[in-house]
Write an enzyme that holds these catalytic residues in place. Structure first.
Site, PDB file in Angstrom:
ATOM      1  CB  CYS A 113      -0.863  -0.001   1.257  1.00  0.00           C
ATOM      2  SG  CYS A 113      -1.949   1.439   1.347  1.00  0.00           S
ATOM      3  CE1 TYR A 149      -8.484   4.696   3.102  1.00  0.00           C
ATOM      4  CE2 TYR A 149      -6.314   5.683   2.928  1.00  0.00           C
ATOM      5  CZ  TYR A 149      -7.423   5.110   2.334  1.00  0.00           C
ATOM      6  OH  TYR A 149      -7.462   4.951   0.981  1.00  0.00           O
TER       7      TYR A 149
HETATM    8  C1  G6P Z   1      -4.791   5.719  -1.188  1.00  0.00           C
HETATM    9  C2  G6P Z   1      -4.737   4.291  -0.767  1.00  0.00           C
HETATM   10  C3  G6P Z   1      -5.054   3.349  -1.880  1.00  0.00           C
HETATM   11  C4  G6P Z   1      -6.321   3.755  -2.551  1.00  0.00           C
HETATM   12  C5  G6P Z   1      -6.241   5.147  -3.063  1.00  0.00           C
HETATM   13  C6  G6P Z   1      -7.580   5.595  -3.604  1.00  0.00           C
HETATM   14  O1  G6P Z   1      -3.607   6.133  -1.593  1.00  0.00           O
HETATM   15  O2  G6P Z   1      -3.533   3.967  -0.151  1.00  0.00           O
HETATM   16  O3  G6P Z   1      -5.171   2.066  -1.347  1.00  0.00           O
HETATM   17  O4  G6P Z   1      -6.596   2.887  -3.628  1.00  0.00           O
HETATM   18  O5  G6P Z   1      -5.839   6.031  -2.087  1.00  0.00           O
HETATM   19  O6  G6P Z   1      -7.419   6.696  -4.413  1.00  0.00           O
HETATM   20  P1  G6P Z   1      -8.589   7.203  -5.372  1.00  0.00           P
HETATM   21  O7  G6P Z   1      -7.974   8.314  -6.132  1.00  0.00           O
HETATM   22  O8  G6P Z   1      -8.999   6.010  -6.210  1.00  0.00           O
HETATM   23  O9  G6P Z   1      -9.699   7.619  -4.464  1.00  0.00           O
END
Ligand code: G6P
Length: 436
Positions: free
Chosen positions: A170, A254
């Site tokens: 991640c 988060y």
């Molecule tokens: C973060 C998380 C990822 C996730 C992303 C979503 O960086 O670590 O796991 O997929 O954000 O980003 P988005 O632009 O798709 O909302």
């Protein structure tokens, strides 16, 4: 020179230029000779657009790497060394449903945290386990580097139910380290922090900048609203200063979903009316990114890609692959079975923490007991995750209800029942393990 074959599933993703950029920059230490981008028929148009950009980027870099675009998974997997996944079963349309349904009942509607993570796991885990079965036949010694969300639960399922060597990654921890580096005007490589928790539920401490412990100083900066982690996909609402000082840990952004749960839901309900859910916003961002990708003169990762939440993906993925390939014994934050790192979780439970990465995989560092302030939250979300994985494997509706009802952000069993019934109805096409 040694031949190195890397395969990316979900190759038509808008994030692919991130990855290819990472492989190009590391070519000297990670000489990928064949890079296969694979997608399903529904993703073919995107695969061709982003794949052509990948080919232009490689050509401009002048390296001896061939980029293949295909919908033939078997052909791509045969003899692969590393397989990375960034698939989205049901594409962004399914994500948007995941976000909107809980909001009907005043519950967080998010891609990976809360009910959304449960639903994404139900669609995704069976597909990735099928992939593992194919890998067992076609490339049994390959590493599976999973970036598909919910990355923690996917890793939990893969580690319990497949013999394929896998690691979950991640960009979250890397983005926290970047933020520390920015706050002190140093390079990312000058920063080290101890990280513990679950995917999208991590806390950092022992923050060292060029070897000097600056934990207290950085926590004070956070309390004053300076230098904190702010991913593009998370509402920008600050935690109270007194709380940060008391916590004495640096939480990934988060964690706002838990610590400011009411405020975040209010924010999401407003966003629903003006601008849409994050999934709807991502659709718009993606559309404009693909417009850029189509430009035959574009030969590099466009800066606009940083508008997506996972913008540091390539750094994370490629450096971990290189650490395995070169047996570097570097320390990275990954999703890995606990194996005794903390006695407060089962040895087999997947956690997100610092681990030494070598040719044999990830070896988590000893952490010890979880601080009282975060122990209960981590343990209860882990229970939700384990039930969610079990439901995804069996399609058992009672287990699914238990999973949803046990999530700390789901306020009542009656609400869990409503969300589950709406979710199952909306996802009929993607749930072969359930009798619907
Ligand atoms: C973060 C998380 C990822 C996730 C992303 C979503 O960086 O670590 O796991 O997929 O954000 O980003 P988005 O632009 O798709 O909302």
């Amino acid at each position: 020179m040694e031949r190195l074959k890397v395969v990316t599933l979900g190759g038509g993703s808008g994030y692919t230029p991130e990855l290819i950029d990472g492989f190009i920059r590391r070519y000297q230490e990670l000489p990928v000779s064949e890079y296969w981008l694979v997608d399903i028929d529904a993703g073919k148009e995107k695969l061709e657009i982003v794949g052509a950009l990948a080919q232009r980027m490689v050509k401009k870099a002048g390296i001896d790497m061939t980029v293949y675009l295909t919908t033939d998974l078997d052909k791509a997997l045969a003899g692969a060394d590393f397989v990375t996944t960034q698939i989205r079963v049901g594409q962004l349309a399914a994500r948007i449903q995941d976000e909107k349904i809980p909001l009907r009942y005043g519950v967080l509607g998010q891609e990976t945290t809360g009910p959304g993570g449960f639903m994404k796991a139900q669609r995704t885990i069976p597909v990735l386990l099928d992939l593992c079965r194919k890998m067992e036949q076609l490339c049994p010694d390959a590493w599976l580097i999973n970036f598909t969300n919910p990355a923690g639960m996917v890793t939990e399922a893969l580690s319990r139910h497949s013999a394929i060597k896998s690691l979950g990654i991640c960009s979250g921890a890397n983005s926290m380290m970047r933020d520390i580096a920015t706050a002190y005007g140093v390079e990312r490589e000058d920063v080290y922090a101890r990280v513990m928790g679950l995917n999208h539920l991590i806390f950092a401490d022992r923050i060292a900048v060029k070897g000097q412990d600056l934990t207290d100083d950085f926590i004070e900066k956070l309390a004053q609203g300076v230098g904190g982690n702010q991913l593009k996909n998370i509402p920008d609402i600050g935690l109270p200063a007194q709380f940060i000082r008391a916590l004495k840990l640096y939480p990934l952004s988060y964690l706002k979903y838990f610590y400011l749960s009411r405020e975040v839901v209010e924010h999401e309900l407003q966003a629903l009316e003006h601008g849409g859910t994050r999934g709807e916003q991502s659709l718009v961002i993606e559309k404009s990114l693909f417009e850029l990708y189509r430009d035959p003169n574009l030969c590099e990762k466009p800066a606009a890609l940083s508008a997506r939440g996972g913008a540091l993906y390539s750094d994370t993925a490629c450096s971990i692959i290189s650490s395995i390939y070169n047996n570097k014994r570097e320390i990275h934050v990954v999703n890995v079975p606990n194996q005794g790192a903390t006695p407060d979780l089962a040895d087999t439970s997947v956690i997100e923490t610092n681990a030494v990465i070598d040719a044999h995989g990830a070896h988590p560092l000893a952490y010890g007991r979880l601080p009282a302030a975060i122990k209960g939250l981590i343990q209860s979300v882990k229970a939700f995750e384990e039930l969610t994985v079990e439901a995804a494997m069996t399609g058992d509706k009672s287990t699914a209800l238990l999973a949803l009802a046990s999530h700390p952000l789901v306020p009542s069993v009656a609400v869990a029942e409503h969300i589950l019934s709406d979710y199952l109805a909306a996802n009929r096409d993607y749930l072969p393990q359930y009798t619907l």
